[in-house]
Write a protein that holds these residues in place. Structure first.
Motif, PDB file in Angstrom:
ATOM      1  N   GLU A   4       0.803  -1.213   0.000  1.00  0.00           N
ATOM      2  CA  GLU A   4       0.000   0.000   0.000  1.00  0.00           C
ATOM      3  C   GLU A   4       0.840   1.269   0.000  1.00  0.00           C
ATOM      4  N   TYR A   5       0.210   2.308  -0.511  1.00  0.00           N
ATOM      5  CA  TYR A   5       0.824   3.622  -0.711  1.00  0.00           C
ATOM      6  C   TYR A   5      -0.221   4.651  -0.286  1.00  0.00           C
ATOM      7  N   ASP A   6       0.133   5.570   0.603  1.00  0.00           N
ATOM      8  CA  ASP A   6      -0.819   6.566   1.108  1.00  0.00           C
ATOM      9  C   ASP A   6      -0.463   7.963   0.619  1.00  0.00           C
ATOM     10  N   LEU A   7      -1.505   8.722   0.300  1.00  0.00           N
ATOM     11  CA  LEU A   7      -1.362  10.125  -0.099  1.00  0.00           C
ATOM     12  C   LEU A   7      -2.351  10.949   0.718  1.00  0.00           C
ATOM     13  N   LEU A   8      -2.024  12.211   0.946  1.00  0.00           N
ATOM     14  CA  LEU A   8      -2.998  13.121   1.545  1.00  0.00           C
ATOM     15  C   LEU A   8      -4.007  13.499   0.474  1.00  0.00           C
ATOM     16  N   GLY A   9      -5.257  13.250   0.730  1.00  0.00           N
ATOM     17  CA  GLY A   9      -6.285  13.546  -0.249  1.00  0.00           C
ATOM     18  C   GLY A   9      -6.638  15.012  -0.346  1.00  0.00           C
ATOM     19  N   ASP A  10      -6.478  15.754   0.727  1.00  0.00           N
ATOM     20  CA  ASP A  10      -6.884  17.156   0.754  1.00  0.00           C
ATOM     21  C   ASP A  10      -6.095  18.026  -0.214  1.00  0.00           C
ATOM     22  N   TYR A  11      -4.889  17.597  -0.567  1.00  0.00           N
ATOM     23  CA  TYR A  11      -4.031  18.377  -1.464  1.00  0.00           C
ATOM     24  C   TYR A  11      -3.629  17.557  -2.680  1.00  0.00           C
ATOM     25  N   LEU A  12      -4.417  16.571  -3.010  1.00  0.00           N
ATOM     26  CA  LEU A  12      -4.096  15.625  -4.063  1.00  0.00           C
ATOM     27  C   LEU A  12      -3.985  16.316  -5.412  1.00  0.00           C
ATOM     28  N   ASP A  13      -2.915  15.999  -6.120  1.00  0.00           N
ATOM     29  CA  ASP A  13      -2.809  16.500  -7.482  1.00  0.00           C
ATOM     30  C   ASP A  13      -2.698  15.332  -8.448  1.00  0.00           C
ATOM     31  N   ARG A  14      -3.043  15.586  -9.687  1.00  0.00           N
ATOM     32  CA  ARG A  14      -3.148  14.563 -10.723  1.00  0.00           C
ATOM     33  C   ARG A  14      -1.864  13.753 -10.873  1.00  0.00           C
ATOM     34  N   ASP A  15      -0.736  14.423 -11.031  1.00  0.00           N
ATOM     35  CA  ASP A  15       0.536  13.726 -11.255  1.00  0.00           C
ATOM     36  C   ASP A  15       0.917  12.860 -10.063  1.00  0.00           C
ATOM     37  N   GLU A  16       0.671  13.372  -8.866  1.00  0.00           N
ATOM     38  CA  GLU A  16       0.986  12.600  -7.659  1.00  0.00           C
ATOM     39  C   GLU A  16       0.152  11.319  -7.594  1.00  0.00           C
ATOM     40  N   LEU A  17      -1.150  11.447  -7.856  1.00  0.00           N
ATOM     41  CA  LEU A  17      -2.029  10.279  -7.833  1.00  0.00           C
ATOM     42  C   LEU A  17      -1.623   9.271  -8.901  1.00  0.00           C
ATOM     43  N   LEU A  18      -1.396   9.735 -10.117  1.00  0.00           N
ATOM     44  CA  LEU A  18      -1.067   8.802 -11.201  1.00  0.00           C
ATOM     45  C   LEU A  18       0.283   8.135 -10.977  1.00  0.00           C
TER      46      LEU A  18
END
Length: 143
Positions: free
Chosen positions: A99-113
């Motif tokens: 698993e890999y976690d990101l902060l959703g509140d500041y999510l950007d397209r490149d980071e998610l992809l």
């Protein structure tokens, strides 16, 4: 931003990248790549929202000390991502999740992809590596 708004943003970004999106009954985005199935979940916490990209790699793995040592060392050697092994069940078997976690509140397209491609791509390799080294079955091969 609400969890629902972040969930919609995730679905839109993934659909733009892959051409379509599959959402399961839990509201998670489902991404299939060869032997791996990955999910993107949006988890609302008290003061933030987490976007978790994850795959169950293998199941019915003999819960040996070598397996847990590998999870604790090599399985933790990735930036931003980690492997989690279950405790042994009543049959002395475990499963492993990536698993890999990101902060959703500041999510950007490149980071998610980028995170999605890391999890999806490596899951397709790691499931085979774990089964070859330790036994068990890839999650997608489980009954």
């Amino acid at each position: 931003m609400s969890a629902d708004a972040i969930r919609q943003k995730v679905q839109r970004i993934v659909a733009e990248e892959l051409g379509s999106v599959t959402v399961d009954k839990d509201g998670d985005v489902r991404v299939v790549h060869d032997s791996a199935v990955s999910f993107i979940s949006v988890i609302e916490q008290e003061n933030r929202t987490i976007v978790k990209i994850w795959s169950i790699l293998a199941v019915e793995i003999p819960a040996t000390p070598d397996f847990y040592q590998w999870i604790a060392s090599e399985g933790q050697g990735y930036f931003f991502a980690r492997m989690i092994a279950s405790p042994p069940d009543e049959h002395g078997q475990a499963w492993v999740k990536w698993e890999y976690d990101l902060l959703g509140d500041y999510l950007d397209r490149d980071e998610l992809l980028n995170a999605m491609h890391v999890v999806v791509g490596l899951s397709n390799d790691l499931d085979d590596e774990i089964v070859t080294k330790f036994g068990g079955r890839r999650w997608t091969d489980a009954d």
